[in-house]
Design a protein around this motif. Sequence first.
Motif, PDB file in Angstrom:
ATOM      1  N   ARG A 134       0.823  -1.195   0.000  1.00  0.00           N
ATOM      2  CA  ARG A 134       0.000   0.000   0.000  1.00  0.00           C
ATOM      3  C   ARG A 134       0.861   1.251   0.000  1.00  0.00           C
ATOM      4  NH1 ARG A 134      -4.546  -1.962   4.414  1.00  0.00           N
ATOM      5  NH2 ARG A 134      -5.238  -3.762   3.219  1.00  0.00           N
ATOM      6  N   ARG A 135       0.415   2.231  -0.775  1.00  0.00           N
ATOM      7  CA  ARG A 135       1.086   3.519  -0.809  1.00  0.00           C
ATOM      8  C   ARG A 135       0.085   4.577  -0.388  1.00  0.00           C
ATOM      9  NH1 ARG A 135       3.503   4.137  -6.669  1.00  0.00           N
ATOM     10  NH2 ARG A 135       1.360   3.563  -7.178  1.00  0.00           N
ATOM     11  N   THR A 136       0.488   5.423   0.548  1.00  0.00           N
ATOM     12  CA  THR A 136      -0.419   6.472   0.996  1.00  0.00           C
ATOM     13  C   THR A 136      -0.031   7.791   0.345  1.00  0.00           C
ATOM     14  OG1 THR A 136       0.984   6.918   2.910  1.00  0.00           O
ATOM     15  CG2 THR A 136      -0.821   5.355   3.212  1.00  0.00           C
ATOM     16  N   SER A 137      -0.971   8.689   0.261  1.00  0.00           N
ATOM     17  CA  SER A 137      -0.714   9.988  -0.345  1.00  0.00           C
ATOM     18  C   SER A 137      -1.570  11.041   0.328  1.00  0.00           C
ATOM     19  CB  SER A 137      -1.047   9.938  -1.838  1.00  0.00           C
ATOM     20  OG  SER A 137      -1.016  11.234  -2.395  1.00  0.00           O
ATOM     21  N   THR A 138      -1.028  12.238   0.473  1.00  0.00           N
ATOM     22  CA  THR A 138      -1.789  13.313   1.097  1.00  0.00           C
ATOM     23  C   THR A 138      -2.923  13.771   0.190  1.00  0.00           C
ATOM     24  OG1 THR A 138      -0.185  14.899   0.194  1.00  0.00           O
ATOM     25  CG2 THR A 138       0.177  14.128   2.441  1.00  0.00           C
ATOM     26  N   THR A 139      -2.862  13.445  -1.083  1.00  0.00           N
ATOM     27  CA  THR A 139      -3.934  13.861  -1.984  1.00  0.00           C
ATOM     28  C   THR A 139      -5.117  12.917  -1.930  1.00  0.00           C
ATOM     29  OG1 THR A 139      -2.974  12.620  -3.828  1.00  0.00           O
ATOM     30  CG2 THR A 139      -2.273  14.905  -3.568  1.00  0.00           C
ATOM     31  N   GLY A 140      -4.973  11.782  -1.255  1.00  0.00           N
ATOM     32  CA  GLY A 140      -6.087  10.859  -1.092  1.00  0.00           C
ATOM     33  C   GLY A 140      -6.250   9.876  -2.222  1.00  0.00           C
ATOM     34  N   ALA A 141      -6.134  10.320  -3.451  1.00  0.00           N
ATOM     35  CA  ALA A 141      -6.299   9.428  -4.597  1.00  0.00           C
ATOM     36  C   ALA A 141      -5.402   9.909  -5.728  1.00  0.00           C
ATOM     37  CB  ALA A 141      -7.757   9.381  -5.036  1.00  0.00           C
ATOM     38  N   PRO A 142      -4.113   9.628  -5.656  1.00  0.00           N
ATOM     39  CA  PRO A 142      -3.154  10.177  -6.622  1.00  0.00           C
ATOM     40  C   PRO A 142      -3.372   9.707  -8.048  1.00  0.00           C
ATOM     41  CG  PRO A 142      -2.127   8.473  -5.287  1.00  0.00           C
ATOM     42  CD  PRO A 142      -3.459   8.759  -4.666  1.00  0.00           C
ATOM     43  N   LEU A 143      -4.071   8.594  -8.230  1.00  0.00           N
ATOM     44  CA  LEU A 143      -4.255   8.048  -9.575  1.00  0.00           C
ATOM     45  C   LEU A 143      -5.681   8.202 -10.092  1.00  0.00           C
ATOM     46  CD1 LEU A 143      -2.121   4.785  -9.213  1.00  0.00           C
ATOM     47  CD2 LEU A 143      -1.422   7.019 -10.075  1.00  0.00           C
ATOM     48  N   ALA A 144      -6.473   8.975  -9.382  1.00  0.00           N
ATOM     49  CA  ALA A 144      -7.851   9.178  -9.820  1.00  0.00           C
ATOM     50  C   ALA A 144      -7.891  10.011 -11.090  1.00  0.00           C
ATOM     51  CB  ALA A 144      -8.656   9.864  -8.721  1.00  0.00           C
TER      52      ALA A 144
ATOM     53  N   ARG B 211     -13.168  11.853  -8.527  1.00  0.00           N
ATOM     54  CA  ARG B 211     -12.289  11.783  -7.367  1.00  0.00           C
ATOM     55  C   ARG B 211     -13.108  11.569  -6.095  1.00  0.00           C
ATOM     56  NH1 ARG B 211      -7.355  13.313  -8.794  1.00  0.00           N
ATOM     57  NH2 ARG B 211      -6.725  13.449  -6.618  1.00  0.00           N
ATOM     58  N   PRO B 212     -12.581  10.806  -5.143  1.00  0.00           N
ATOM     59  CA  PRO B 212     -13.301  10.605  -3.883  1.00  0.00           C
ATOM     60  C   PRO B 212     -13.393  11.900  -3.082  1.00  0.00           C
ATOM     61  CG  PRO B 212     -11.087   9.680  -3.766  1.00  0.00           C
ATOM     62  CD  PRO B 212     -11.298  10.084  -5.188  1.00  0.00           C
ATOM     63  N   GLY B 213     -14.469  12.008  -2.316  1.00  0.00           N
ATOM     64  CA  GLY B 213     -14.642  13.187  -1.473  1.00  0.00           C
ATOM     65  C   GLY B 213     -15.153  14.410  -2.210  1.00  0.00           C
ATOM     66  N   VAL B 214     -15.559  14.233  -3.463  1.00  0.00           N
ATOM     67  CA  VAL B 214     -16.064  15.349  -4.259  1.00  0.00           C
ATOM     68  C   VAL B 214     -17.511  15.075  -4.642  1.00  0.00           C
ATOM     69  CG1 VAL B 214     -15.803  16.683  -6.385  1.00  0.00           C
ATOM     70  CG2 VAL B 214     -13.767  15.825  -5.188  1.00  0.00           C
TER      71      VAL B 214
ATOM     72  N   ILE C 171     -29.646  15.718  -9.701  1.00  0.00           N
ATOM     73  CA  ILE C 171     -29.009  14.850  -8.698  1.00  0.00           C
ATOM     74  C   ILE C 171     -27.654  15.414  -8.274  1.00  0.00           C
ATOM     75  CG2 ILE C 171     -30.082  12.684  -9.433  1.00  0.00           C
ATOM     76  CD1 ILE C 171     -27.404  12.076 -10.934  1.00  0.00           C
ATOM     77  N   THR C 172     -27.188  14.915  -7.136  1.00  0.00           N
ATOM     78  CA  THR C 172     -25.802  15.087  -6.690  1.00  0.00           C
ATOM     79  C   THR C 172     -25.256  13.690  -6.478  1.00  0.00           C
ATOM     80  OG1 THR C 172     -26.352  17.148  -5.550  1.00  0.00           O
ATOM     81  CG2 THR C 172     -24.285  16.088  -4.934  1.00  0.00           C
ATOM     82  N   TRP C 173     -24.023  13.432  -6.919  1.00  0.00           N
ATOM     83  CA  TRP C 173     -23.467  12.088  -6.756  1.00  0.00           C
ATOM     84  C   TRP C 173     -21.995  12.152  -6.356  1.00  0.00           C
ATOM     85  CZ3 TRP C 173     -19.615  10.741 -10.323  1.00  0.00           C
ATOM     86  CH2 TRP C 173     -19.592  11.446 -11.532  1.00  0.00           C
ATOM     87  N   SER C 174     -21.541  11.094  -5.688  1.00  0.00           N
ATOM     88  CA  SER C 174     -20.154  11.036  -5.213  1.00  0.00           C
ATOM     89  C   SER C 174     -19.672   9.591  -5.180  1.00  0.00           C
ATOM     90  CB  SER C 174     -20.030  11.664  -3.823  1.00  0.00           C
ATOM     91  OG  SER C 174     -20.918  11.042  -2.908  1.00  0.00           O
ATOM     92  N   LEU C 175     -18.355   9.429  -5.249  1.00  0.00           N
ATOM     93  CA  LEU C 175     -17.712   8.121  -5.270  1.00  0.00           C
ATOM     94  C   LEU C 175     -17.704   7.499  -3.878  1.00  0.00           C
ATOM     95  CD1 LEU C 175     -16.135   6.297  -7.309  1.00  0.00           C
ATOM     96  CD2 LEU C 175     -14.043   7.390  -6.458  1.00  0.00           C
TER      97      LEU C 175
ATOM     98  N   ILE D 175      -7.134   3.612  -7.556  1.00  0.00           N
ATOM     99  CA  ILE D 175      -6.888   5.051  -7.678  1.00  0.00           C
ATOM    100  C   ILE D 175      -6.204   5.647  -6.459  1.00  0.00           C
ATOM    101  CG2 ILE D 175      -8.811   5.386  -9.278  1.00  0.00           C
ATOM    102  CD1 ILE D 175     -10.407   6.559  -6.902  1.00  0.00           C
ATOM    103  N   HIS D 176      -6.190   4.919  -5.326  1.00  0.00           N
ATOM    104  CA  HIS D 176      -5.518   5.387  -4.111  1.00  0.00           C
ATOM    105  C   HIS D 176      -4.044   4.979  -4.089  1.00  0.00           C
ATOM    106  CE1 HIS D 176      -9.327   6.658  -2.309  1.00  0.00           C
ATOM    107  NE2 HIS D 176      -9.845   5.551  -2.812  1.00  0.00           N
ATOM    108  N   GLY D 177      -3.598   4.215  -5.073  1.00  0.00           N
ATOM    109  CA  GLY D 177      -2.200   3.810  -5.159  1.00  0.00           C
ATOM    110  C   GLY D 177      -1.883   2.479  -4.511  1.00  0.00           C
TER     111      GLY D 177
END
Length: 328
Positions: A115-125, A129-132, A225-229, A301-303
């Motif tokens: 696993r790779r973590t990133s401050t951007t949350g989803a570096p490969l999105a 994008r998540p959280g949007v 509608i409003t939708w999110s990942l 997408i989170h790496g």
Amino acid sequence: MASPSHRRSRRERRTAPVAAVAGAAVVAVALVVSLVMGFRPGGEAGAGEAAATPVAGAEAVASPAVAAPKPSGSSSSSATPPASPSATAGTATPSAGPSAAATSAPARPTADSSRRTSTTGAPLAGRIRPGVDYRGVATSYDAGDGDGACSFGPSDDLMIAAMNTADYETSKACGAHVLVRADNGASVTVRITNECPAPCAPGQLDLSTQAFAKLADLSAGRIAITWSLLSPSTSDTVSIRYKTGSSRYWCGIQALGHRNPLARLEVRTSSGWASLARTEYNYFLSEQGTGCGGAIRITDIHGERLTIDGIALRPEAVQATGVQFAAH
């Protein structure tokens, strides 16, 4: 109501020689003074080391040129998907999409995950994008047996949707779980299994009639509608399937049941990992047979990367891996 024809079915230490000093006292003193001056800080030429700074980044991998044939039974569209680094146009390749009779292989390959973590949350999105939260409209279509442009095959779960071409992003949205909320407060969670070309606009979701009915009466036709990942809880694990016609000379590989959208699929070669290009019908192709039948590595997408060994080269067999991406 959208027309069904709009959808498609990585110091060197300086050493000074020590000379024996003999002779008169004056000469000895002069030599001592000379040696002391020579070893004072700053007196050594080239003292100190240059620090090496590691450079973070994606792995450099070879991406073979691939074809992008349509799955059998799909309808064409005048809408052209946006350019994607994971898809390259080429010549037609061996055909057919997955059949509904794909069977699960009992063997479970071994898998290692890193696993790779990133401050951007989803570096490969990509676009999604998540959280949007995304604003758009929802329409509906007859999803039939649940199959679609993502080539997942028939399904009893019809809480599904077709993503507009811009956000579909050459199948990068395939398998994504999306929470859809209507302005009246109703909501439904769907999985992206299909593409909705023009006139579907960016932000638009074409829901199965079953999913649309959770938000509003079908007679409404079109609602805001409003939708999110989402990264849902699941007890399922990822499976791998080779495409019809795959062999050691050409193969298409698909990942199924992944919790988070897939960003990359690689195969192990004699020179390292090679990234395969993704088609609009959601298979990753090895045009020259590179890596076909060997170890596979998938990245979300989170790496997070999952390395999978033991997958047999058996076209159309759905082979379980026993591993799954982490929830976010």
